[in-house]
Design an enzyme around this catalytic site. Structure first.
Site, PDB file in Angstrom:
ATOM      1  N   LYS A  68       0.829  -1.210   0.000  1.00 34.99           N
ATOM      2  CA  LYS A  68       0.000   0.000   0.000  1.00 34.99           C
ATOM      3  C   LYS A  68       0.863   1.259   0.000  1.00 34.99           C
ATOM      4  O   LYS A  68       0.574   2.210  -0.734  1.00 34.99           O
ATOM      5  CB  LYS A  68      -0.935  -0.008   1.211  1.00 34.99           C
ATOM      6  N   THR A  70       3.925   1.440  -1.088  1.00 37.85           N
ATOM      7  CA  THR A  70       4.573   1.470  -2.404  1.00 37.85           C
ATOM      8  C   THR A  70       3.656   2.105  -3.443  1.00 37.85           C
ATOM      9  O   THR A  70       4.087   2.925  -4.268  1.00 37.85           O
ATOM     10  CB  THR A  70       4.961   0.044  -2.837  1.00 37.85           C
ATOM     11  N   ARG A  91       2.999   7.977   7.304  1.00 43.46           N
ATOM     12  CA  ARG A  91       3.356   7.694   8.688  1.00 43.46           C
ATOM     13  C   ARG A  91       4.839   7.327   8.804  1.00 43.46           C
ATOM     14  O   ARG A  91       5.462   6.874   7.852  1.00 43.46           O
ATOM     15  CB  ARG A  91       2.524   6.522   9.228  1.00 43.46           C
ATOM     16  N   LYS A 102       7.372  -7.512   9.310  1.00 44.49           N
ATOM     17  CA  LYS A 102       7.026  -6.809   8.082  1.00 44.49           C
ATOM     18  C   LYS A 102       8.223  -6.179   7.400  1.00 44.49           C
ATOM     19  O   LYS A 102       8.267  -6.030   6.187  1.00 44.49           O
ATOM     20  CB  LYS A 102       5.975  -5.734   8.395  1.00 44.49           C
ATOM     21  N   ALA A 270      -2.996   0.948  12.858  1.00 43.92           N
ATOM     22  CA  ALA A 270      -4.438   1.011  12.628  1.00 43.92           C
ATOM     23  C   ALA A 270      -5.189  -0.126  13.304  1.00 43.92           C
ATOM     24  O   ALA A 270      -6.392  -0.021  13.523  1.00 43.92           O
ATOM     25  CB  ALA A 270      -4.734   0.994  11.132  1.00 43.92           C
ATOM     26  N   PHE A 298      -3.220  -0.407   7.167  1.00 36.67           N
ATOM     27  CA  PHE A 298      -3.864  -1.696   6.932  1.00 36.67           C
ATOM     28  C   PHE A 298      -5.045  -1.550   5.974  1.00 36.67           C
ATOM     29  O   PHE A 298      -5.006  -0.727   5.078  1.00 36.67           O
ATOM     30  CB  PHE A 298      -4.277  -2.343   8.253  1.00 36.67           C
ATOM     31  N   PHE A 378       2.404  -7.738  -8.912  1.00 42.50           N
ATOM     32  CA  PHE A 378       3.583  -8.460  -8.447  1.00 42.50           C
ATOM     33  C   PHE A 378       4.142  -9.279  -9.602  1.00 42.50           C
ATOM     34  O   PHE A 378       3.402  -9.686 -10.510  1.00 42.50           O
ATOM     35  CB  PHE A 378       3.228  -9.382  -7.273  1.00 42.50           C
ATOM     36  N   TRP A 407       6.515  -0.569  -8.211  1.00 42.09           N
ATOM     37  CA  TRP A 407       7.632  -1.269  -7.571  1.00 42.09           C
ATOM     38  C   TRP A 407       8.784  -1.448  -8.566  1.00 42.09           C
ATOM     39  O   TRP A 407       9.947  -1.256  -8.222  1.00 42.09           O
ATOM     40  CB  TRP A 407       7.155  -2.627  -7.052  1.00 42.09           C
TER      41      TRP A 407
END
Length: 554
Positions: A68, A70, A91, A102, A270, A298, A378, A407
Protein backbone atom coordinates in the site's frame (compact mmCIF):
# COMPACT_ATOMS: atom_id res chain seq x y z
CA UNK A 1 16.28 -7.18 -8.95
CA UNK A 2 18.17 -5.28 -6.27
CA UNK A 3 16.85 -5.16 -2.72
CA UNK A 4 15.02 -2.10 -1.44
CA UNK A 5 17.94 -0.99 0.68
CA UNK A 6 20.36 -1.37 -2.26
CA UNK A 7 18.11 0.75 -4.49
CA UNK A 8 17.86 3.35 -1.73
CA UNK A 9 21.63 3.45 -1.18
CA UNK A 10 22.24 4.09 -4.88
CA UNK A 11 19.69 6.93 -5.05
CA UNK A 12 20.87 10.43 -5.96
CA UNK A 13 18.99 12.55 -3.48
CA UNK A 14 18.50 16.27 -3.88
CA UNK A 15 19.52 18.46 -0.95
CA UNK A 16 16.45 18.91 1.23
CA UNK A 17 16.68 22.67 0.71
CA UNK A 18 16.06 22.04 -3.00
CA UNK A 19 12.79 20.33 -2.03
CA UNK A 20 11.79 23.12 0.38
CA UNK A 21 12.60 25.77 -2.23
CA UNK A 22 10.39 23.87 -4.65
CA UNK A 23 7.53 24.10 -2.13
CA UNK A 24 8.20 27.74 -1.24
CA UNK A 25 9.03 27.00 2.41
CA UNK A 26 11.02 29.75 4.12
CA UNK A 27 14.54 28.72 5.13
CA UNK A 28 13.98 30.14 8.61
CA UNK A 29 11.18 27.59 9.12
CA UNK A 30 13.55 24.64 8.68
CA UNK A 31 15.28 22.57 11.35
CA UNK A 32 17.58 20.36 9.30
CA UNK A 33 18.75 16.88 10.30
CA UNK A 34 21.67 16.59 7.91
CA UNK A 35 21.47 17.13 4.15
CA UNK A 36 18.37 15.15 3.29
CA UNK A 37 15.76 15.52 6.02
CA UNK A 38 14.31 18.42 7.92
CA UNK A 39 11.59 19.37 10.33
CA UNK A 40 9.33 22.22 9.27
CA UNK A 41 7.91 24.86 11.61
CA UNK A 42 4.45 24.84 10.13
CA UNK A 43 1.48 26.88 11.33
CA UNK A 44 -1.69 25.68 9.61
CA UNK A 45 -4.13 28.09 8.03
CA UNK A 46 -7.29 26.53 6.65
CA UNK A 47 -7.64 29.47 4.27
CA UNK A 48 -4.60 28.25 2.32
CA UNK A 49 -5.37 24.53 2.27
CA UNK A 50 -6.90 24.35 -1.18
CA UNK A 51 -5.27 21.15 -2.39
CA UNK A 52 -7.16 18.05 -3.42
CA UNK A 53 -6.91 15.24 -0.87
CA UNK A 54 -6.41 11.64 -2.00
CA UNK A 55 -6.69 8.82 0.55
CA UNK A 56 -4.98 5.50 -0.21
CA UNK A 57 -6.15 2.39 1.63
CA UNK A 58 -6.31 -1.31 0.82
CA UNK A 59 -7.98 -4.69 1.14
CA UNK A 60 -7.08 -6.93 4.09
CA UNK A 61 -3.33 -7.57 3.88
CA UNK A 62 -1.41 -10.78 4.11
CA UNK A 63 1.23 -11.17 6.81
CA UNK A 64 3.95 -10.01 4.40
CA UNK A 65 2.23 -6.74 3.46
CA UNK A 66 0.78 -5.95 0.06
CA UNK A 67 2.47 -2.71 -1.00
CA UNK A 68 0.00 0.00 0.00
CA UNK A 69 2.81 2.42 0.83
CA UNK A 70 4.57 1.47 -2.40
CA UNK A 71 1.41 2.35 -4.34
CA UNK A 72 1.01 5.62 -2.44
CA UNK A 73 4.58 6.68 -3.22
CA UNK A 74 4.36 5.47 -6.81
CA UNK A 75 1.13 7.43 -7.27
CA UNK A 76 2.84 10.55 -5.93
CA UNK A 77 5.74 10.07 -8.33
CA UNK A 78 3.26 9.59 -11.18
CA UNK A 79 1.76 13.00 -10.36
CA UNK A 80 5.30 14.38 -10.57
CA UNK A 81 5.71 12.68 -13.95
CA UNK A 82 2.57 14.54 -15.05
CA UNK A 83 4.07 17.83 -13.79
CA UNK A 84 1.49 18.20 -11.03
CA UNK A 85 2.31 19.93 -7.75
CA UNK A 86 1.92 16.99 -5.37
CA UNK A 87 2.99 16.39 -1.76
CA UNK A 88 2.82 13.09 0.13
CA UNK A 89 1.86 12.70 3.81
CA UNK A 90 2.83 9.34 5.31
CA UNK A 91 3.36 7.69 8.69
CA UNK A 92 6.73 7.05 10.32
CA UNK A 93 7.84 3.40 10.68
CA UNK A 94 7.86 1.71 14.08
CA UNK A 95 10.83 -0.42 15.12
CA UNK A 96 8.37 -3.15 16.07
CA UNK A 97 7.59 -4.31 12.51
CA UNK A 98 10.97 -3.12 11.18
CA UNK A 99 12.75 -5.56 13.49
CA UNK A 100 9.88 -8.04 13.49
CA UNK A 101 8.02 -9.51 10.55
CA UNK A 102 7.03 -6.81 8.08
CA UNK A 103 10.34 -5.05 7.60
CA UNK A 104 10.55 -1.38 6.58
CA UNK A 105 7.66 0.99 5.93
CA UNK A 106 9.13 3.30 3.32
CA UNK A 107 7.74 1.74 0.15
CA UNK A 108 9.59 -0.73 -2.03
CA UNK A 109 11.51 -1.21 -5.24
CA UNK A 110 11.61 2.03 -7.22
CA UNK A 111 8.79 3.62 -5.25
CA UNK A 112 10.46 4.59 -1.99
CA UNK A 113 10.98 7.55 0.29
CA UNK A 114 14.60 8.27 1.16
CA UNK A 115 16.89 8.19 3.06
CA UNK A 116 15.29 4.80 3.67
CA UNK A 117 17.69 3.60 6.39
CA UNK A 118 17.31 6.76 8.47
CA UNK A 119 13.53 6.82 8.20
CA UNK A 120 13.25 3.20 9.32
CA UNK A 121 15.80 3.56 12.14
CA UNK A 122 14.97 6.37 14.60
CA UNK A 123 14.55 9.03 11.85
CA UNK A 124 14.42 12.40 13.66
CA UNK A 125 13.75 10.88 17.08
CA UNK A 126 9.99 11.46 17.24
CA UNK A 127 9.21 7.97 18.54
CA UNK A 128 12.00 8.19 21.09
CA UNK A 129 10.58 11.47 22.37
CA UNK A 130 7.09 9.97 22.56
CA UNK A 131 8.37 6.95 24.45
CA UNK A 132 10.22 9.13 26.95
CA UNK A 133 7.26 11.48 27.46
CA UNK A 134 4.88 8.57 27.96
CA UNK A 135 7.13 6.85 30.50
CA UNK A 136 7.85 10.15 32.25
CA UNK A 137 4.14 10.43 32.96
CA UNK A 138 4.12 6.84 34.28
CA UNK A 139 7.04 7.67 36.59
CA UNK A 140 5.33 10.86 37.81
CA UNK A 141 2.16 8.94 38.65
CA UNK A 142 4.04 6.39 40.76
CA UNK A 143 6.14 9.13 42.33
CA UNK A 144 2.99 10.97 43.38
CA UNK A 145 1.71 7.85 45.11
CA UNK A 146 5.08 7.25 46.79
CA UNK A 147 5.16 10.75 48.28
CA UNK A 148 1.83 10.88 50.05
CA UNK A 149 -0.73 10.34 47.26
CA UNK A 150 -2.57 13.61 47.79
CA UNK A 151 -4.89 12.82 44.88
CA UNK A 152 -5.94 9.56 46.55
CA UNK A 153 -5.10 7.54 43.40
CA UNK A 154 -5.99 3.87 43.63
CA UNK A 155 -2.94 1.93 42.32
CA UNK A 156 -5.29 -0.85 41.20
CA UNK A 157 -7.14 1.56 38.90
CA UNK A 158 -4.24 3.24 37.10
CA UNK A 159 -4.95 2.97 33.37
CA UNK A 160 -1.69 4.54 32.14
CA UNK A 161 0.76 1.77 31.22
CA UNK A 162 4.36 2.11 30.09
CA UNK A 163 5.51 1.79 26.46
CA UNK A 164 8.41 0.60 24.32
CA UNK A 165 8.81 0.84 20.54
CA UNK A 166 9.66 -2.80 20.00
CA UNK A 167 7.63 -6.01 19.95
CA UNK A 168 8.21 -7.58 23.39
CA UNK A 169 5.55 -10.03 24.56
CA UNK A 170 7.33 -10.54 27.90
CA UNK A 171 6.32 -7.03 28.97
CA UNK A 172 2.57 -7.30 28.36
CA UNK A 173 1.99 -7.97 32.07
CA UNK A 174 4.55 -7.02 34.73
CA UNK A 175 4.72 -6.33 38.46
CA UNK A 176 6.49 -3.13 39.51
CA UNK A 177 7.47 -1.50 42.78
CA UNK A 178 9.23 -4.51 44.28
CA UNK A 179 12.20 -4.00 46.60
CA UNK A 180 10.78 -2.42 49.73
CA UNK A 181 9.41 0.95 50.83
CA UNK A 182 11.98 3.03 48.94
CA UNK A 183 11.19 1.30 45.63
CA UNK A 184 7.54 2.33 45.37
CA UNK A 185 4.19 0.63 45.82
CA UNK A 186 4.00 -2.89 44.35
CA UNK A 187 1.28 -3.19 41.73
CA UNK A 188 0.45 -4.86 38.44
CA UNK A 189 1.40 -2.92 35.32
CA UNK A 190 2.19 -3.61 31.69
CA UNK A 191 3.73 -2.25 28.50
CA UNK A 192 2.12 -1.26 25.20
CA UNK A 193 4.05 -0.60 22.02
CA UNK A 194 4.77 3.12 21.54
CA UNK A 195 2.49 3.39 18.51
CA UNK A 196 -0.44 2.39 20.76
CA UNK A 197 0.28 5.21 23.20
CA UNK A 198 -2.40 7.85 23.57
CA UNK A 199 0.42 10.39 23.22
CA UNK A 200 1.01 9.09 19.69
CA UNK A 201 -2.66 9.63 18.84
CA UNK A 202 -2.58 13.07 20.47
CA UNK A 203 0.53 14.08 18.53
CA UNK A 204 -1.18 13.04 15.29
CA UNK A 205 -4.44 14.85 16.08
CA UNK A 206 -3.02 18.06 17.56
CA UNK A 207 -3.19 21.21 15.44
CA UNK A 208 -0.64 23.30 17.38
CA UNK A 209 1.72 23.18 20.35
CA UNK A 210 -0.97 24.68 22.58
CA UNK A 211 -3.54 22.19 21.34
CA UNK A 212 -1.03 19.43 22.11
CA UNK A 213 -0.64 20.76 25.68
CA UNK A 214 -4.41 21.05 26.13
CA UNK A 215 -4.97 17.50 24.92
CA UNK A 216 -2.25 16.13 27.18
CA UNK A 217 -3.87 17.84 30.18
CA UNK A 218 -7.10 15.91 29.47
CA UNK A 219 -5.50 12.44 29.56
CA UNK A 220 -7.25 10.11 31.98
CA UNK A 221 -4.57 8.38 34.07
CA UNK A 222 -6.74 6.46 36.52
CA UNK A 223 -9.28 6.67 39.33
CA UNK A 224 -9.29 7.42 43.03
CA UNK A 225 -10.27 4.98 45.76
CA UNK A 226 -13.78 6.42 45.57
CA UNK A 227 -13.79 5.93 41.77
CA UNK A 228 -13.39 9.56 40.72
CA UNK A 229 -11.35 10.17 37.53
CA UNK A 230 -7.82 11.57 37.74
CA UNK A 231 -6.35 13.54 34.83
CA UNK A 232 -2.89 14.77 33.88
CA UNK A 233 -4.08 18.28 34.77
CA UNK A 234 -4.51 17.10 38.36
CA UNK A 235 -0.79 16.30 38.46
CA UNK A 236 0.07 19.68 36.83
CA UNK A 237 2.64 18.07 34.51
CA UNK A 238 1.13 18.81 31.07
CA UNK A 239 3.73 21.55 30.56
CA UNK A 240 6.66 19.23 31.23
CA UNK A 241 5.28 16.52 28.94
CA UNK A 242 4.62 19.02 26.16
CA UNK A 243 8.17 20.30 26.52
CA UNK A 244 9.46 16.80 25.75
CA UNK A 245 7.39 16.82 22.54
CA UNK A 246 8.14 20.37 21.37
CA UNK A 247 10.23 19.11 18.44
CA UNK A 248 8.34 15.88 17.79
CA UNK A 249 5.19 17.84 16.88
CA UNK A 250 6.93 19.44 13.88
CA UNK A 251 6.36 17.54 10.60
CA UNK A 252 9.35 15.85 8.97
CA UNK A 253 10.04 16.47 5.27
CA UNK A 254 11.98 14.10 3.00
CA UNK A 255 11.69 13.05 -0.66
CA UNK A 256 10.98 10.05 -2.85
CA UNK A 257 13.49 8.48 -5.23
CA UNK A 258 12.04 10.81 -7.88
CA UNK A 259 12.27 13.89 -5.62
CA UNK A 260 8.56 14.16 -4.85
CA UNK A 261 8.18 15.98 -1.47
CA UNK A 262 6.99 13.73 1.36
CA UNK A 263 5.98 14.71 4.89
CA UNK A 264 6.46 11.70 7.18
CA UNK A 265 5.10 12.27 10.67
CA UNK A 266 3.51 10.17 13.39
CA UNK A 267 2.77 6.48 13.22
CA UNK A 268 -0.15 4.98 15.15
CA UNK A 269 -0.97 1.41 14.12
CA UNK A 270 -4.44 1.01 12.63
CA UNK A 271 -5.20 -2.32 14.28
CA UNK A 272 -4.66 -0.96 17.83
CA UNK A 273 -4.88 2.82 17.26
CA UNK A 274 -6.24 5.17 14.57
CA UNK A 275 -3.67 4.43 11.88
CA UNK A 276 -3.09 7.82 10.22
CA UNK A 277 -0.21 10.27 10.00
CA UNK A 278 -0.45 13.65 11.73
CA UNK A 279 -3.03 16.29 10.95
CA UNK A 280 -0.21 18.85 10.81
CA UNK A 281 1.60 16.86 8.10
CA UNK A 282 -1.59 16.43 6.08
CA UNK A 283 -2.44 20.12 6.43
CA UNK A 284 1.10 20.98 5.31
CA UNK A 285 0.71 18.73 2.25
CA UNK A 286 -2.61 20.43 1.43
CA UNK A 287 -1.02 23.85 1.87
CA UNK A 288 2.08 23.33 -0.23
CA UNK A 289 0.62 21.01 -2.88
CA UNK A 290 -2.23 21.20 -5.35
CA UNK A 291 -2.66 17.50 -4.59
CA UNK A 292 -2.01 15.85 -1.22
CA UNK A 293 -1.77 12.06 -1.11
CA UNK A 294 -2.01 10.30 2.23
CA UNK A 295 -2.55 6.72 3.36
CA UNK A 296 -4.39 5.00 6.19
CA UNK A 297 -2.97 1.90 7.81
CA UNK A 298 -3.86 -1.70 6.93
CA UNK A 299 -7.23 -2.36 5.23
CA UNK A 300 -10.02 0.14 4.69
CA UNK A 301 -11.98 -1.48 7.52
CA UNK A 302 -9.41 -0.07 9.95
CA UNK A 303 -7.31 2.94 8.94
CA UNK A 304 -9.60 4.38 6.27
CA UNK A 305 -12.71 4.12 8.46
CA UNK A 306 -10.83 5.90 11.25
CA UNK A 307 -9.54 8.55 8.85
CA UNK A 308 -13.12 9.24 7.78
CA UNK A 309 -14.73 9.15 11.22
CA UNK A 310 -11.97 10.39 13.55
CA UNK A 311 -9.53 12.46 11.48
CA UNK A 312 -11.66 14.36 8.94
CA UNK A 313 -13.75 16.23 11.57
CA UNK A 314 -10.49 17.60 13.00
CA UNK A 315 -8.84 18.09 9.62
CA UNK A 316 -11.77 20.14 8.29
CA UNK A 317 -11.26 18.42 4.97
CA UNK A 318 -12.65 15.21 3.46
CA UNK A 319 -10.97 13.11 0.74
CA UNK A 320 -11.71 14.05 -2.85
CA UNK A 321 -10.95 10.48 -3.92
CA UNK A 322 -10.31 7.12 -2.23
CA UNK A 323 -7.89 4.60 -3.75
CA UNK A 324 -8.27 0.97 -2.61
CA UNK A 325 -5.14 -1.10 -3.22
CA UNK A 326 -5.67 -4.76 -4.14
CA UNK A 327 -3.27 -7.52 -5.07
CA UNK A 328 -3.86 -10.82 -6.81
CA UNK A 329 -1.92 -12.68 -4.11
CA UNK A 330 -3.89 -11.24 -1.19
CA UNK A 331 -7.18 -11.99 -2.90
CA UNK A 332 -6.06 -15.55 -3.59
CA UNK A 333 -5.28 -15.94 0.10
CA UNK A 334 -8.75 -14.64 0.91
CA UNK A 335 -10.10 -17.17 -1.55
CA UNK A 336 -8.57 -20.13 0.25
CA UNK A 337 -5.12 -20.46 -1.35
CA UNK A 338 -2.25 -21.60 0.85
CA UNK A 339 0.06 -18.73 1.81
CA UNK A 340 3.02 -20.79 0.58
CA UNK A 341 1.59 -20.96 -2.95
CA UNK A 342 0.53 -17.35 -3.53
CA UNK A 343 3.12 -17.02 -6.30
CA UNK A 344 1.43 -19.84 -8.27
CA UNK A 345 -1.44 -19.06 -10.65
CA UNK A 346 -4.78 -19.95 -9.07
CA UNK A 347 -7.80 -18.45 -10.82
CA UNK A 348 -10.25 -20.45 -8.73
CA UNK A 349 -8.93 -18.96 -5.48
CA UNK A 350 -8.87 -15.48 -7.03
CA UNK A 351 -12.50 -15.77 -8.14
CA UNK A 352 -13.49 -16.77 -4.62
CA UNK A 353 -11.34 -14.10 -2.97
CA UNK A 354 -12.57 -11.05 -4.89
CA UNK A 355 -15.50 -10.80 -2.47
CA UNK A 356 -13.00 -9.32 -0.03
CA UNK A 357 -12.29 -6.47 -2.45
CA UNK A 358 -16.02 -5.95 -3.01
CA UNK A 359 -16.61 -5.56 0.72
CA UNK A 360 -13.86 -2.91 0.95
CA UNK A 361 -15.16 -0.99 -2.06
CA UNK A 362 -18.73 -1.14 -0.73
CA UNK A 363 -17.53 0.13 2.64
CA UNK A 364 -15.68 3.10 1.20
CA UNK A 365 -18.62 4.01 -1.03
CA UNK A 366 -20.65 4.53 2.16
CA UNK A 367 -18.91 7.90 2.48
CA UNK A 368 -20.08 9.20 -0.89
CA UNK A 369 -16.69 9.93 -2.44
CA UNK A 370 -15.28 8.44 -5.67
CA UNK A 371 -13.54 5.09 -5.19
CA UNK A 372 -10.80 3.78 -7.49
CA UNK A 373 -9.13 0.36 -7.31
CA UNK A 374 -5.35 0.17 -7.78
CA UNK A 375 -4.23 -3.35 -8.69
CA UNK A 376 -0.68 -3.56 -7.39
CA UNK A 377 1.16 -5.86 -9.76
CA UNK A 378 3.58 -8.46 -8.45
CA UNK A 379 6.09 -10.27 -10.66
CA UNK A 380 4.39 -13.60 -9.93
CA UNK A 381 0.95 -12.46 -11.14
CA UNK A 382 -0.13 -14.17 -14.36
CA UNK A 383 -1.72 -12.23 -17.21
CA UNK A 384 -4.87 -14.32 -16.81
CA UNK A 385 -5.15 -13.36 -13.13
CA UNK A 386 -4.58 -9.66 -13.81
CA UNK A 387 -7.06 -9.66 -16.68
CA UNK A 388 -9.73 -11.37 -14.60
CA UNK A 389 -9.27 -8.96 -11.70
CA UNK A 390 -9.34 -5.90 -13.99
CA UNK A 391 -12.54 -7.08 -15.63
CA UNK A 392 -14.10 -7.86 -12.25
CA UNK A 393 -13.39 -4.32 -11.01
CA UNK A 394 -14.86 -2.72 -14.13
CA UNK A 395 -17.78 -5.03 -14.88
CA UNK A 396 -18.86 -6.39 -11.49
CA UNK A 397 -17.88 -3.64 -9.06
CA UNK A 398 -18.51 -0.97 -11.70
CA UNK A 399 -15.72 1.28 -10.44
CA UNK A 400 -12.61 2.63 -12.10
CA UNK A 401 -9.56 0.40 -11.79
CA UNK A 402 -5.99 0.39 -13.02
CA UNK A 403 -2.99 -1.93 -12.83
CA UNK A 404 0.01 -0.25 -11.20
CA UNK A 405 3.65 -1.35 -11.40
CA UNK A 406 5.53 1.29 -9.43
CA UNK A 407 7.63 -1.27 -7.57
CA UNK A 408 9.49 -2.00 -10.81
CA UNK A 409 8.92 1.23 -12.78
CA UNK A 410 8.55 4.01 -10.22
CA UNK A 411 6.25 6.87 -11.15
CA UNK A 412 5.97 5.77 -14.78
CA UNK A 413 4.26 2.60 -13.59
CA UNK A 414 1.37 4.57 -12.09
CA UNK A 415 0.72 7.34 -14.63
CA UNK A 416 -2.53 5.82 -15.90
CA UNK A 417 -3.78 5.49 -12.33
CA UNK A 418 -2.78 9.09 -11.58
CA UNK A 419 -4.75 10.38 -14.55
CA UNK A 420 -7.88 8.57 -13.36
CA UNK A 421 -7.41 9.87 -9.83
CA UNK A 422 -7.09 13.44 -11.11
CA UNK A 423 -10.33 13.04 -13.05
CA UNK A 424 -12.09 11.60 -9.98
CA UNK A 425 -10.94 14.51 -7.82
CA UNK A 426 -13.01 16.86 -9.96
CA UNK A 427 -16.16 15.06 -8.81
CA UNK A 428 -17.98 17.17 -6.22
CA UNK A 429 -19.89 14.33 -4.51
CA UNK A 430 -20.96 15.19 -0.97
CA UNK A 431 -19.31 13.45 1.98
CA UNK A 432 -21.58 11.25 4.13
CA UNK A 433 -20.82 10.56 7.78
CA UNK A 434 -21.06 6.94 8.85
CA UNK A 435 -22.81 7.82 12.10
CA UNK A 436 -24.09 10.82 14.06
CA UNK A 437 -21.16 11.76 16.29
CA UNK A 438 -23.17 13.75 18.81
CA UNK A 439 -26.47 11.91 19.02
CA UNK A 440 -25.57 8.24 18.47
CA UNK A 441 -24.73 6.10 21.50
CA UNK A 442 -21.36 4.33 21.77
CA UNK A 443 -23.04 1.02 20.97
CA UNK A 444 -24.81 2.54 17.96
CA UNK A 445 -21.48 3.85 16.64
CA UNK A 446 -19.82 0.46 17.01
CA UNK A 447 -22.80 -1.21 15.38
CA UNK A 448 -22.64 1.20 12.41
CA UNK A 449 -18.98 0.33 11.85
CA UNK A 450 -19.58 -3.40 12.21
CA UNK A 451 -22.63 -3.55 9.94
CA UNK A 452 -21.78 -0.93 7.31
CA UNK A 453 -18.00 -1.38 7.02
CA UNK A 454 -17.23 -4.91 8.26
CA UNK A 455 -20.39 -6.57 6.96
CA UNK A 456 -21.20 -8.08 10.36
CA UNK A 457 -24.52 -8.13 12.16
CA UNK A 458 -24.07 -7.48 15.89
CA UNK A 459 -21.75 -6.22 18.61
CA UNK A 460 -21.38 -8.20 21.82
CA UNK A 461 -19.85 -6.57 24.91
CA UNK A 462 -18.13 -8.53 27.66
CA UNK A 463 -19.14 -7.87 31.26
CA UNK A 464 -16.02 -5.74 31.68
CA UNK A 465 -16.85 -3.72 28.54
CA UNK A 466 -20.44 -3.22 29.69
CA UNK A 467 -19.28 -1.89 33.05
CA UNK A 468 -16.80 0.43 31.37
CA UNK A 469 -19.47 1.66 28.96
CA UNK A 470 -21.72 2.56 31.90
CA UNK A 471 -18.86 4.50 33.48
CA UNK A 472 -18.05 6.30 30.21
CA UNK A 473 -21.66 7.34 29.68
CA UNK A 474 -22.04 8.39 33.33
CA UNK A 475 -18.95 10.60 32.95
CA UNK A 476 -20.58 12.27 29.93
CA UNK A 477 -18.23 11.03 27.19
CA UNK A 478 -20.65 8.94 25.15
CA UNK A 479 -20.51 11.50 22.33
CA UNK A 480 -16.92 10.61 21.39
CA UNK A 481 -16.13 8.66 18.20
CA UNK A 482 -15.06 5.02 18.47
CA UNK A 483 -11.63 3.65 17.51
CA UNK A 484 -11.98 -0.09 16.90
CA UNK A 485 -8.94 -2.19 17.84
CA UNK A 486 -9.21 -5.30 15.64
CA UNK A 487 -7.12 -7.74 13.67
CA UNK A 488 -6.08 -6.40 10.27
CA UNK A 489 -6.33 -9.76 8.56
CA UNK A 490 -10.11 -10.17 8.66
CA UNK A 491 -13.34 -8.19 8.69
CA UNK A 492 -14.17 -10.19 11.82
CA UNK A 493 -12.27 -10.21 15.12
CA UNK A 494 -10.79 -13.62 14.21
CA UNK A 495 -7.65 -13.34 12.06
CA UNK A 496 -8.35 -16.70 10.42
CA UNK A 497 -11.78 -15.73 9.05
CA UNK A 498 -10.77 -14.54 5.59
CA UNK A 499 -12.78 -13.49 2.54
CA UNK A 500 -15.98 -11.58 3.33
CA UNK A 501 -17.85 -13.37 6.15
CA UNK A 502 -21.46 -12.40 6.84
CA UNK A 503 -23.80 -12.31 9.84
CA UNK A 504 -20.94 -12.44 12.33
CA UNK A 505 -20.60 -10.86 15.76
CA UNK A 506 -17.78 -8.56 16.86
CA UNK A 507 -16.81 -9.29 20.47
CA UNK A 508 -15.72 -6.24 22.47
CA UNK A 509 -13.59 -7.29 25.45
CA UNK A 510 -12.93 -3.82 26.88
CA UNK A 511 -13.40 -0.09 26.28
CA UNK A 512 -10.65 2.44 26.94
CA UNK A 513 -11.35 6.14 27.33
CA UNK A 514 -8.76 8.29 25.52
CA UNK A 515 -9.83 11.83 26.41
CA UNK A 516 -6.69 13.55 25.12
CA UNK A 517 -7.06 11.89 21.74
CA UNK A 518 -10.81 12.41 21.90
CA UNK A 519 -12.05 8.89 21.20
CA UNK A 520 -13.01 5.60 22.82
CA UNK A 521 -10.93 2.52 21.97
CA UNK A 522 -12.93 -0.71 21.65
CA UNK A 523 -10.70 -3.76 22.10
CA UNK A 524 -12.09 -6.68 20.10
CA UNK A 525 -11.29 -10.37 19.92
CA UNK A 526 -7.75 -11.25 20.95
CA UNK A 527 -6.14 -7.98 19.82
CA UNK A 528 -2.92 -7.12 21.67
CA UNK A 529 -1.50 -3.65 22.29
CA UNK A 530 2.01 -5.12 22.69
CA UNK A 531 2.81 -7.44 19.76
CA UNK A 532 5.36 -10.24 19.89
CA UNK A 533 8.22 -11.08 17.54
CA UNK A 534 7.88 -13.93 15.00
CA UNK A 535 9.97 -17.10 15.05
CA UNK A 536 12.35 -15.53 12.52
CA UNK A 537 12.49 -11.77 13.20
CA UNK A 538 13.70 -9.52 10.39
CA UNK A 539 16.47 -8.41 12.77
CA UNK A 540 18.22 -11.77 12.24
CA UNK A 541 18.92 -10.84 8.61
CA UNK A 542 20.26 -7.32 9.25
CA UNK A 543 23.88 -6.26 9.47
CA UNK A 544 26.23 -3.31 9.10
CA UNK A 545 29.84 -3.42 7.89
CA UNK A 546 32.92 -1.46 8.91
CA UNK A 547 32.02 1.27 6.42
CA UNK A 548 28.55 1.73 7.87
CA UNK A 549 26.82 0.06 4.92
CA UNK A 550 23.55 -1.57 5.98
CA UNK A 551 22.29 -4.85 4.57
CA UNK A 552 19.13 -6.87 5.13
CA UNK A 553 16.97 -3.96 6.28
CA UNK A 554 14.43 -4.92 3.62
Amino acid sequence: MKSDVEISQEAKMAPITTITDQLGINYDDLEQYGKYKTKVNFTPSDAHQDGKLILVTSINPTAAGEGKTTVTIGLGDAFTELHKNVVLALREPSLGPVMGMKGGATGGGYAQVVPMEDINLHFTGDFDALTEAHNTLAALIDNHIQHGNQLNIDPRQIVWKRVLDVNDRELRQVVIGLGGRTSGVPRQDGFDITVASELMAILCLATSLQDLKHRISKILIGYTYDRKPVYVSDLHVEGALTLLLKDAIKPNLVQTLEHTPAFIHGGPFANIAHGCNSILATKAALTYGDYAITEAGFGSDLGAEKFMDIVTPRLNKTPDCVVVVATVRALKLNGGADKKTLNVENLDALKKGVINLKRHVDGMQQYGKPVIVAINKFASDSMEELTYLSNYVQNDLKVTGEIINSWAEGGKGAVDLAQKVIAACNNSDKFHELYDHENSSVLEKMTAIVTRIYGGSTVELSRKAKNELKRIEKMGYGNLPVCMAKTQYSFTDNAKELGAPENFTIHVSDLQLKLGAGFIVALTGKILTMPGLPSHPAALDMDIDENGRITGLF
